[in-house]
Design an enzyme around this catalytic site. Structure first.
Site, mmCIF file in Angstrom:
data_model
loop_
_atom_site.group_PDB
_atom_site.id
_atom_site.type_symbol
_atom_site.label_atom_id
_atom_site.label_comp_id
_atom_site.label_asym_id
_atom_site.label_seq_id
_atom_site.Cartn_x
_atom_site.Cartn_y
_atom_site.Cartn_z
ATOM 1 C CB CYS A 1 -3.869 -12.861 -41.513
ATOM 2 S SG CYS A 1 -3.294 -11.034 -42.423
ATOM 3 C CG ASP B 1 -19.320 -17.687 -54.038
ATOM 4 O OD1 ASP B 1 -20.502 -17.636 -53.344
ATOM 5 O OD2 ASP B 1 -18.927 -16.589 -55.037
ATOM 6 C CG HIS C 1 -6.112 -8.005 -43.659
ATOM 7 N ND1 HIS C 1 -5.444 -8.570 -42.646
ATOM 8 C CD2 HIS C 1 -6.974 -7.700 -44.607
ATOM 9 C CE1 HIS C 1 -6.644 -7.948 -41.624
ATOM 10 N NE2 HIS C 1 -7.466 -7.583 -43.267
ATOM 11 C CB CYS D 1 -2.444 -8.613 -39.560
ATOM 12 S SG CYS D 1 -2.819 -7.349 -40.458
ATOM 13 C CB CYS E 1 -5.917 -9.486 -38.399
ATOM 14 S SG CYS E 1 -5.897 -10.564 -40.026
ATOM 15 C CG ASP F 1 -19.934 -20.400 -61.255
ATOM 16 O OD1 ASP F 1 -19.470 -21.088 -62.710
ATOM 17 O OD2 ASP F 1 -19.321 -19.624 -62.026
HETATM 18 ZN ZN LIG Z 1 -4.853 -9.335 -41.290
#
Ligand SMILES: [Zn+2]
Length: 377
Positions: A313, A273, A342, A316, A311, A101
């Site tokens: 990830c 973002d 996560h 998870c 999920c 930025d």
């Molecule tokens: Zn997750």
């Protein structure tokens, strides 16, 4: 539709619109450090690190673009030091695209005291109270030292509902945008112009026309998610979407809750973002598609489910809510890492799912179902 951006002979930055459904867009933004498949969500690495996760973990969850903050890196460790050490990509060991930025937003929101004039802003560091001055030229010089792929014009973000202030800030933002273009010398960085104008449709329209006329390779929409209502934000996005050229990427700055992403893509935004994913993680909250879970809640003490059944990830796939709650209660550092993985994965996967839905011409349905299923913001 493919636009060769900047110098027609320079293919370091190209944006290709690959699919459109309504105003939603799927595209490919080619940068010197790799391709961004849009819609894309950029995790924020304020101090040249996305809090609590390693670059390897970030890459594993599919992050492609990371945002870093000019104001913070200028104050500490200093942009000249970063340049001396090979630039931001090498310093933080992130080989993929980076966006910085302009420092403007932080100066206006963080610095201890600040004085704006037509030439720039004088402010005191929030770290040690020392006096500094940013001008459009200084912001570009710092961002050139940092070396991100996408850099931002220096702008002034006004409170969204103050018309007189927004008129002044917009005029300043426009003058500063031209000065930023004049100051930029590195050909391997794409400078994006920023549209301002608060919640006022006529100001936003005027700002979008002016910024678009300057020939930036991409455009950002600033001054949103700073106190206006969701309805005002959506109306503003629609005004700006109608004016900005279709063949260049659009970046909605600092807006990134799951529903904001969906609502933004519905209104023609490509890049997002937000500091949000690590921040709820530090407050023990997990983001899910259905809303937020506060893992401190005693009801999770014996809960053997993952945070989110849907999920994929690392967190998870390997850990229960009960274990995560234990880590939080025991104040273990791993809690922040697992929750950040996560939460970041949730937004990155949402962006990927939206992209796929646009390619398959089912994004309107996807958005409707997604927004209907949210029970909390
Ligand atoms: Zn997750």
């Amino acid at each position: 539709m493919q636009a060769i951006i900047q110098n027609p002979l320079d293919t370091r930055f190209t944006f290709t619109l690959q699919a459109q459904e309504g105003r939603a867009r799927a595209g490919l933004f080619h940068t010197p450090h790799g391709d961004l498949l849009t819609p894309v969500f950029a995790p924020v690495g304020t101090q040249a690190t996305v809090k609590a996760v390693t670059p390897a973990q970030l890459a594993e969850i599919g992050a492609s673009l990371v945002l870093s903050n000019t104001y913070h890196l200028y104050l500490r460790p200093g942009d000249e030091l970063v340049a001396e050490l090979g630039g931001l990509h090498r310093f933080m060991n992130w080989p993929n695209p980076i966006l910085t930025d302009s420092g403007g937003f932080q100066v206006f929101s963080l610095a201890d005291s600040r004085k704006v004039d037509e030439d720039g802003v004088t402010f005191k560091s929030h770290i040690d109270g020392s006096l500094h001055r940013f001008t459009p030229e200084k912001s570009i010089a710092i961002q050139q030292n940092l070396g991100a792929d996408i850099i931002m014009a220096f702008d002034e973000c006004a409170p969204p509902s103050d018309r007189a202030y927004n008129q002044r800030a917009m005029a300043r933002t426009h003058a500063w945008a031209e000065r930023c273009l004049g100051a930029k010398t590195r050909p391997d960085q794409a400078l994006f112009g920023i549209v301002q104008g608060g919640i006022f449709p006529d100001l936003r329209e005027k700002s979008a026309h002016f910024i678009a006329s300057l020939g930036f390779p991409g455009h950002a929409i600033g001054g949103l998610s700073v106190g206006e209502t969701k309805e005002e934000m959506h109306a503003t996005l629609e005004v700006v979407d109608a004016v900005l050229p279709q063949d260049k990427p659009r970046y909605l700055m600092g807006v990134g809750s799951p529903e904001d992403l969906v609502n933004g893509v519905l209104r023609g935004v490509d890049i997002f973002d937000c500091v949000l994913p690590p921040r709820p993680a530090r407050h023990n909250a997990a983001m899910t598609r259905a809303g937020r879970l506060n893992l401190m809640n005693a009801s999770f003490a014996r809960d053997e489910q993952p945070i989110d059944q849907a999920c994929a990830c690392y967190t998870c796939s390997h850990f229960t809510r009960a274990y995560l709650r234990h880590l939080i209660v025991a104040r273990e550092m791993l809690a922040a890492t697992l929750l950040s993985i996560h939460n970041l994965h949730t937004l990155l996967q949402l962006a990927r799912d939206m992209r796929q839905a646009i390619f398959e011409s089912r994004f309107q349905r996807f958005a409707y179902d997604f927004l209907a299923a949210r029970n909390e913001t």
